[in-house]
Design an enzyme around this catalytic site. Structure first.
Site, short mmCIF file in Angstrom:
data_model
loop_
_atom_site.label_atom_id
_atom_site.label_comp_id
_atom_site.label_asym_id
_atom_site.label_seq_id
_atom_site.Cartn_x
_atom_site.Cartn_y
_atom_site.Cartn_z
CB THR A 13 -0.95 0.04 1.21
OG1 THR A 13 -0.19 0.15 2.42
CG2 THR A 13 -1.83 -1.21 1.27
N GLY A 14 0.45 2.27 -0.70
CA GLY A 14 1.30 3.46 -0.84
C GLY A 14 2.56 3.14 -1.62
N GLY A 15 2.46 2.21 -2.54
CA GLY A 15 3.62 1.81 -3.34
C GLY A 15 3.87 2.71 -4.53
N GLY A 18 7.70 7.19 -2.92
CA GLY A 18 8.52 7.15 -1.73
C GLY A 18 8.96 5.78 -1.27
CB ILE A 19 9.12 4.33 2.16
CG1 ILE A 19 10.15 5.30 2.77
CG2 ILE A 19 9.26 2.95 2.77
CD1 ILE A 19 9.99 5.53 4.26
N GLY A 20 7.27 3.21 -0.19
CA GLY A 20 6.51 2.10 -0.75
C GLY A 20 7.00 1.72 -2.14
CB SER A 143 7.77 6.41 11.97
OG SER A 143 8.67 7.52 12.01
CE1 TYR A 157 3.72 9.66 10.04
CE2 TYR A 157 5.51 10.19 11.54
CZ TYR A 157 5.05 9.52 10.43
OH TYR A 157 5.90 8.71 9.71
P1 NAP Z 1 5.14 9.52 0.46
O1 NAP Z 1 6.34 9.63 -0.41
O2 NAP Z 1 4.26 10.70 0.65
O3 NAP Z 1 4.27 8.29 -0.08
C1 NAP Z 1 3.09 7.94 0.61
C2 NAP Z 1 2.37 6.88 -0.18
O4 NAP Z 1 1.16 6.54 0.51
C3 NAP Z 1 1.95 7.36 -1.56
O5 NAP Z 1 1.99 6.28 -2.45
C4 NAP Z 1 0.53 7.82 -1.34
O6 NAP Z 1 -0.21 7.83 -2.55
C5 NAP Z 1 0.05 6.75 -0.37
N1 NAP Z 1 -1.14 7.12 0.38
C6 NAP Z 1 -1.32 8.20 1.19
N2 NAP Z 1 -2.57 8.19 1.68
C7 NAP Z 1 -3.18 7.07 1.17
C8 NAP Z 1 -4.47 6.51 1.30
N3 NAP Z 1 -5.44 7.08 2.05
N4 NAP Z 1 -4.75 5.35 0.64
C9 NAP Z 1 -3.80 4.75 -0.13
N5 NAP Z 1 -2.56 5.25 -0.29
C10 NAP Z 1 -2.27 6.40 0.35
O7 NAP Z 1 5.55 9.05 1.93
P2 NAP Z 1 6.78 8.17 2.46
O8 NAP Z 1 7.76 9.09 3.05
O9 NAP Z 1 7.21 7.21 1.43
O10 NAP Z 1 6.05 7.39 3.66
C11 NAP Z 1 5.64 6.04 3.53
C12 NAP Z 1 5.51 5.44 4.91
O11 NAP Z 1 6.78 5.54 5.57
C13 NAP Z 1 4.51 6.16 5.80
O12 NAP Z 1 3.79 5.21 6.55
C14 NAP Z 1 5.39 7.00 6.72
O13 NAP Z 1 4.78 7.21 7.97
C15 NAP Z 1 6.61 6.12 6.83
N6 NAP Z 1 7.85 6.82 7.20
C16 NAP Z 1 8.47 7.67 6.31
C17 NAP Z 1 9.69 8.27 6.69
C18 NAP Z 1 10.48 9.16 5.75
O14 NAP Z 1 11.54 9.65 6.12
N7 NAP Z 1 10.04 9.36 4.52
C19 NAP Z 1 10.22 8.04 7.95
C20 NAP Z 1 9.54 7.19 8.82
C21 NAP Z 1 8.37 6.58 8.43
P3 NAP Z 1 -1.45 8.85 -2.78
O15 NAP Z 1 -1.07 10.16 -2.17
O16 NAP Z 1 -1.63 8.87 -4.26
O17 NAP Z 1 -2.61 8.22 -2.09
#
Ligand code: NAP
Length: 259
Positions: A13-15, A18-20, A143, A157
């Protein structure tokens, strides 16, 4: 040497970003067929195109993790396309900043809805398929923020990320008899499109706080998720793996400066 995961089926999910996206790429490189999700079709299409030609296929389902019916649709697509489902990466998440003075009930509901409820809904939707696989894997992207550290503006968060771990520990017990493991990766600061948008100076400052001297990459998280997905990790469940380059280790700024 780990047993090959080639031919296994995964949902991330969220692939789409970013991380996904990084998790999806690592899994596809290992020969896993991956269904990615996100709410925006254009982002999904771009990621599917960019990950074409890997040993494992990557396809998308536009969907919202806050909708249980959407989660069931995602799982059904993975089962139909790939003959089953072995791995669920509950990764979709949002992180809007809001200090307590401005934190409204709506903002709390939104973050808890996506980050916590979305995690529960995709796991619930996948239960039958993961049970049928005989070696089901759930890998949650939590996180360090919340479970271990704090950051002004992210009280809601952080709570949502800690809630994922509370869920994980009981889910791991309930699902162990079905040979499904449930684990979590706790990323530190990972370079994603969103972080790059903050500018180089911001990224340099963040990297300076990490003993490893660099920010994490999405593949750092993907590789940790891949490990939890292996057959060799079958005896590991209910656990968390911090992937942060040592960011949480320094007990003071002096400790970091003395390195
Ligand atoms: P990101 O680049 O903003 O990507 C988020 C992904 O989640 C996107 O594919 C987005 O697609 C999807 N998403 C958001 N809301 C959604 C919904 N309601 N239904 C389905 N998909 C949804 O964020 P990221 O930094 O990769 O974060 C991914 C995960 O890693 C999160 O759980 C975050 O808490 C965790 N995390 C990130 C970091 C970091 O440094 N980046 C650090 C710790 C933890 P759409 O917007 O198109 O829906």
């Amino acid at each position: 040497m780990f047993t090959s995961l080639a031919g296994r089926s995964a949902v991330v999910t969220g692939g789409s970003k970013g991380i996904g996206r990084g998790i999806a790429e690592v899994l596809a490189d290992a020969g896993v067929h991956v269904v990615i999700t996100g709410r925006h079709q254009a982002d999904i299409d771009a990621t599917v195109d960019s990950l074409a030609g890997k040993p494992g296929t990557v396809s998308g389902v536009t969907s919202d993790v806050t909708d249980p019916a959407d989660c069931r649709r995602v799982v059904a697509a993975a089962v139909e396309r790939h003959g089953g489902l072995d791995i669920v990466c509950a990764n979709a998440g949002i992180f809007p900043s809001s200090r307590l003075e401005e934190l409204t009930p709506e903002k709390i509901d939104e973050v808890i809805g996506v980050n916590f409820k979305g995690t529960v809904y995709i796991v619930q939707a996948a239960l039958d398929a993961l049970t049928a696989s005989g070696h089901g894997r759930v890998v949650i992207t939590s996180s360090i923020t919340g479970p271990i550290t704090g950051f002004p503006g992210w009280s809601h968060y952080g709570a949502s990320k800690a809630a994922q771990l509370g869920f994980l520990r009981t889910a791991a017990m309930e699902l162990a008899p079905k040979k499904i493991t449930v684990n979590a990766v706790l990323p530190g600061n990972i370079v994603t499109e969103g972080l790059v948008d903050m500018g180089q100076q911001y990224m340099d400052q963040m990297a300076a706080a990490v003993p490893a001297g660099r920010l994490g990459s999405v593949s750092d998280i993907g590789n940790a998720a891949l490990f939890f997905a292996t057959d060799e990790a079958s005896y590991i469940t209910g656990q968390t793996l911090v992937v942060d380059g040592g960011q949480i280790l320094p007990e003071s700024q002096e400790a970091l400066a003395d390195m």
